[in-house]
Design a protein around this motif. Structure first.
Motif, mmCIF file in Angstrom:
data_model
loop_
_atom_site.group_PDB
_atom_site.id
_atom_site.type_symbol
_atom_site.label_atom_id
_atom_site.label_comp_id
_atom_site.label_asym_id
_atom_site.label_seq_id
_atom_site.Cartn_x
_atom_site.Cartn_y
_atom_site.Cartn_z
ATOM 1 N N ARG A 1 0.829 -1.206 0.000
ATOM 2 C CA ARG A 1 0.000 0.000 0.000
ATOM 3 C C ARG A 1 0.860 1.251 0.000
ATOM 4 N NH1 ARG A 1 -5.701 -0.774 1.788
ATOM 5 N NH2 ARG A 1 -5.621 1.397 2.494
ATOM 6 N N ALA A 2 1.999 1.182 0.658
ATOM 7 C CA ALA A 2 2.896 2.342 0.667
ATOM 8 C C ALA A 2 3.379 2.638 -0.747
ATOM 9 C CB ALA A 2 4.068 2.086 1.602
ATOM 10 N N MET A 3 3.718 1.587 -1.471
ATOM 11 C CA MET A 3 4.173 1.798 -2.846
ATOM 12 C C MET A 3 3.041 2.345 -3.697
ATOM 13 S SD MET A 3 6.849 -1.248 -3.762
ATOM 14 C CE MET A 3 5.993 -2.708 -3.206
ATOM 15 N N PHE A 4 1.895 1.811 -3.490
ATOM 16 C CA PHE A 4 0.712 2.274 -4.211
ATOM 17 C C PHE A 4 0.474 3.766 -3.960
ATOM 18 C CE2 PHE A 4 -4.029 2.613 -4.337
ATOM 19 C CZ PHE A 4 -4.179 2.390 -5.694
ATOM 20 N N ARG A 5 0.524 4.139 -2.692
ATOM 21 C CA ARG A 5 0.337 5.562 -2.359
ATOM 22 C C ARG A 5 1.438 6.411 -2.958
ATOM 23 N NH1 ARG A 5 -0.636 3.492 2.778
ATOM 24 N NH2 ARG A 5 1.421 4.218 3.433
ATOM 25 N N ALA A 6 2.651 5.868 -2.954
ATOM 26 C CA ALA A 6 3.764 6.635 -3.514
ATOM 27 C C ALA A 6 3.523 6.947 -4.984
ATOM 28 C CB ALA A 6 5.068 5.865 -3.332
ATOM 29 N N SER A 7 3.018 5.968 -5.712
ATOM 30 C CA SER A 7 2.715 6.201 -7.124
ATOM 31 C C SER A 7 1.667 7.301 -7.285
ATOM 32 C CB SER A 7 2.209 4.916 -7.779
ATOM 33 O OG SER A 7 3.243 3.976 -7.905
ATOM 34 N N LEU A 8 0.625 7.166 -6.498
ATOM 35 C CA LEU A 8 -0.448 8.155 -6.578
ATOM 36 C C LEU A 8 0.063 9.544 -6.209
ATOM 37 C CD1 LEU A 8 -3.831 6.764 -5.236
ATOM 38 C CD2 LEU A 8 -3.195 7.461 -7.519
ATOM 39 N N THR A 9 0.887 9.581 -5.174
ATOM 40 C CA THR A 9 1.412 10.871 -4.722
ATOM 41 C C THR A 9 2.236 11.523 -5.827
ATOM 42 O OG1 THR A 9 1.517 10.011 -2.476
ATOM 43 C CG2 THR A 9 2.761 12.016 -2.933
ATOM 44 N N ILE B 1 1.094 16.462 -11.667
ATOM 45 C CA ILE B 1 0.013 17.208 -12.303
ATOM 46 C C ILE B 1 -0.170 18.585 -11.670
ATOM 47 C CG2 ILE B 1 -2.460 17.251 -12.730
ATOM 48 C CD1 ILE B 1 -2.448 14.372 -13.217
ATOM 49 N N SER B 2 -0.086 18.621 -10.354
ATOM 50 C CA SER B 2 -0.290 19.921 -9.709
ATOM 51 C C SER B 2 0.847 20.877 -10.051
ATOM 52 C CB SER B 2 -0.436 19.759 -8.203
ATOM 53 O OG SER B 2 0.752 19.248 -7.647
ATOM 54 N N ALA B 3 2.053 20.330 -10.195
ATOM 55 C CA ALA B 3 3.171 21.180 -10.594
ATOM 56 C C ALA B 3 2.952 21.698 -12.011
ATOM 57 C CB ALA B 3 4.480 20.395 -10.521
ATOM 58 N N ALA B 4 2.496 20.820 -12.888
ATOM 59 C CA ALA B 4 2.288 21.206 -14.280
ATOM 60 C C ALA B 4 1.198 22.259 -14.419
ATOM 61 C CB ALA B 4 1.936 19.974 -15.108
ATOM 62 N N SER B 5 0.241 22.232 -13.515
ATOM 63 C CA SER B 5 -0.848 23.202 -13.637
ATOM 64 C C SER B 5 -0.715 24.352 -12.645
ATOM 65 C CB SER B 5 -2.185 22.489 -13.464
ATOM 66 O OG SER B 5 -2.211 21.806 -12.233
ATOM 67 N N ASP B 6 0.477 24.472 -12.061
ATOM 68 C CA ASP B 6 0.762 25.608 -11.181
ATOM 69 C C ASP B 6 -0.217 25.780 -10.026
ATOM 70 O OD1 ASP B 6 3.156 26.774 -11.872
ATOM 71 O OD2 ASP B 6 2.291 27.747 -13.630
ATOM 72 N N VAL B 7 -0.447 24.691 -9.324
ATOM 73 C CA VAL B 7 -1.249 24.787 -8.108
ATOM 74 C C VAL B 7 -0.453 24.213 -6.939
ATOM 75 C CG1 VAL B 7 -3.760 24.894 -8.080
ATOM 76 C CG2 VAL B 7 -2.598 23.137 -9.421
ATOM 77 N N THR B 8 -0.697 24.721 -5.780
ATOM 78 C CA THR B 8 -0.100 24.131 -4.588
ATOM 79 C C THR B 8 -1.206 23.715 -3.641
ATOM 80 O OG1 THR B 8 0.081 26.269 -3.512
ATOM 81 C CG2 THR B 8 2.006 25.485 -4.758
ATOM 82 N N PHE B 9 -0.857 22.809 -2.732
ATOM 83 C CA PHE B 9 -1.844 22.284 -1.797
ATOM 84 C C PHE B 9 -1.611 22.820 -0.394
ATOM 85 C CE2 PHE B 9 -2.436 18.341 -4.556
ATOM 86 C CZ PHE B 9 -3.603 18.863 -5.099
ATOM 87 N N SER B 10 -2.693 23.019 0.295
ATOM 88 C CA SER B 10 -2.564 23.437 1.692
ATOM 89 C C SER B 10 -2.426 22.232 2.617
ATOM 90 C CB SER B 10 -3.767 24.288 2.099
ATOM 91 O OG SER B 10 -4.946 23.512 1.998
ATOM 92 N N VAL B 11 -2.503 21.049 2.052
ATOM 93 C CA VAL B 11 -2.221 19.836 2.836
ATOM 94 C C VAL B 11 -1.176 19.015 2.087
ATOM 95 C CG1 VAL B 11 -4.502 19.712 3.895
ATOM 96 C CG2 VAL B 11 -4.056 18.539 1.735
ATOM 97 N N PRO B 12 -0.387 18.252 2.815
ATOM 98 C CA PRO B 12 0.614 17.419 2.149
ATOM 99 C C PRO B 12 -0.047 16.455 1.169
ATOM 100 C CG PRO B 12 0.858 17.328 4.546
ATOM 101 C CD PRO B 12 -0.395 18.061 4.272
ATOM 102 N N PRO B 13 0.494 16.310 -0.013
ATOM 103 C CA PRO B 13 -0.086 15.406 -1.021
ATOM 104 C C PRO B 13 -0.255 13.993 -0.483
ATOM 105 C CG PRO B 13 1.715 16.661 -1.967
ATOM 106 C CD PRO B 13 1.691 16.980 -0.513
ATOM 107 N N GLU B 14 0.680 13.561 0.314
ATOM 108 C CA GLU B 14 0.607 12.222 0.902
ATOM 109 C C GLU B 14 -0.692 12.031 1.690
ATOM 110 O OE1 GLU B 14 1.732 8.570 3.043
ATOM 111 O OE2 GLU B 14 2.327 9.414 1.119
ATOM 112 N N LEU B 15 -1.047 13.082 2.425
ATOM 113 C CA LEU B 15 -2.280 13.020 3.201
ATOM 114 C C LEU B 15 -3.502 13.065 2.292
ATOM 115 C CD1 LEU B 15 -3.465 12.973 6.069
ATOM 116 C CD2 LEU B 15 -3.491 15.474 5.999
ATOM 117 N N PHE B 16 -3.396 13.894 1.291
ATOM 118 C CA PHE B 16 -4.488 14.004 0.330
ATOM 119 C C PHE B 16 -4.740 12.658 -0.354
ATOM 120 C CE2 PHE B 16 -5.914 15.271 -4.035
ATOM 121 C CZ PHE B 16 -7.182 15.674 -3.654
#
Lengths: 203, 203
Positions: free
Chosen positions: B130-138, B144-159
DNA sequence: TGTATTGGATACACAAACGTATTGAACTGC
DNA sequence: GCAGTTCAATACGTTTGTGTATCCAATACA
């Protein structure tokens, strides 16, 4: 005044309690009738005197736990609806307080769910129970939101489904990685956000 | 050029495929070695020639499905990361496309999860996967968020944990009530809201 | 107190599942 | 083609679990 040492209802109750324990440890299929009897302190004689088969016991256990849960919820609802605190605290509080042992409950209820996914009969029963459960939660949400003069941009019924989905998914993660995902952490991180986004003061 | 009719790897593969089928239908504990052999078109002789026990098979099956899933994900990632569309479509697309039969996958993976909750050894293996799975998703989310110039107010890992929790909880509801909760409906109703709330343009 | 009944324990017969030991057939390399 | 080897099938004994039939103790009732 002493209840008789040998009453049908008492042994049934002990067998059900034993089954709860054993089913949580080994699953429905993995637990033998003898395992359950051992746990309850009986022999199979007692079992077959009270239940026709393991399947019948599973059904009875489902009914018993279901009834108890809905009872507990009904008992908690009035308090939560009137007491101060956020909607969120009330809802999450209900989800947690109505359940004794989170781990055991999760194991059993997942077991029931799997059973239902393979067995249309069980699916009907489970869906019925879950519908009542959601109805209680929905009522709670509506009462609190009415009391605090907020309205939702999504139907409360749908919002409740979200909470349940998130809660169940989060509980699974918490139980698998207790240290990395403390119980309730995911809900508390995100539900406020959702709640904020879908609710608006009514004037 | 014909592969030999009797190769060790081929029968192992067929036994694993059979086990997947049978385990989905009856669960790990509920399926007998013979059930699996019947499904695969062998007798128990073949089974014990290839595996030491059912537990060993379960472990092998877990590894096989895990490897296959992670492979598929790695194959899909580049496309999703670069192709147009929202972050959400990409993430949900990945979750769905990487999995063939949703129902079967849910049954098996729930079965694995239950097994892990009762067995520390299995828990370690599952958490690793599951950790590897989450890592891929993260990684996907970050790209994608970098490519579209957005930042998150929560860590992507948590998201990502949120998405997984919601997805799993929602899938459970969809499978129990396919008509009342179409697949993906809960995610599509709420994830945009969350995404909107936690993301902000970076300038 | 004596008798009837209830409810769980014991004993038994049977079925299902497991694991091993042996056999036989299909490939291997010579 | 012919040994040698590999792999699945078959055959067997054992264990585990189920369900029933019988027995015995405790309670209820007269």
């Amino acid at each position: 005044m002493e209840p008789p040492k040998r009453s049908r209802t008492a042994t049934r109750a002990r067998l059900l309690a034993g089954a709860l324990e054993v089913f949580a440890e080994r699953g429905f299929a993995g637990a033998s009738v003898e395992d359950i009897c051992d746990q309850a302190g009986f022999t199979r004689g007692a079992f077959y005197s009270n239940f026709g088969s393991k399947d019948e016991l599973v059904l009875a256990l489902f009914q018993a736990t279901t009834d108890r849960l809905l009872e507990q919820i009904e008992a908690l609802l009035p308090d939560l609806a009137t007491q101060p605190g956020t909607l969120l605290d009330a809802v999450l509080g209900l989800l947690d307080e109505a359940i004794g042992d989170q781990r055991q409950w999760h194991l059993i209820s997942t077991e029931f769910t799997l059973h239902a996914l393979r067995n249309p009969e069980a699916a009907r029963a489970l869906n019925e129970q879950r519908a009542m459960f959601r109805a209680s939660l929905t009522r709670l949400v509506e009462e609190i939101s009415a009391a605090s003069d907020v309205t939702f941009s999504v139907p409360p019924e749908l919002f409740v489904r979200l909470i349940i989905a998130l809660h169940e998914g989060a509980r699974s993660q918490s139980l698998l990685e207790p240290t990395k995902v403390p119980a309730g952490s995911l809900e508390h991180a995100f539900l406020p956000i959702v709640l904020d986004a879908v609710s608006q003061p009514s004037h």
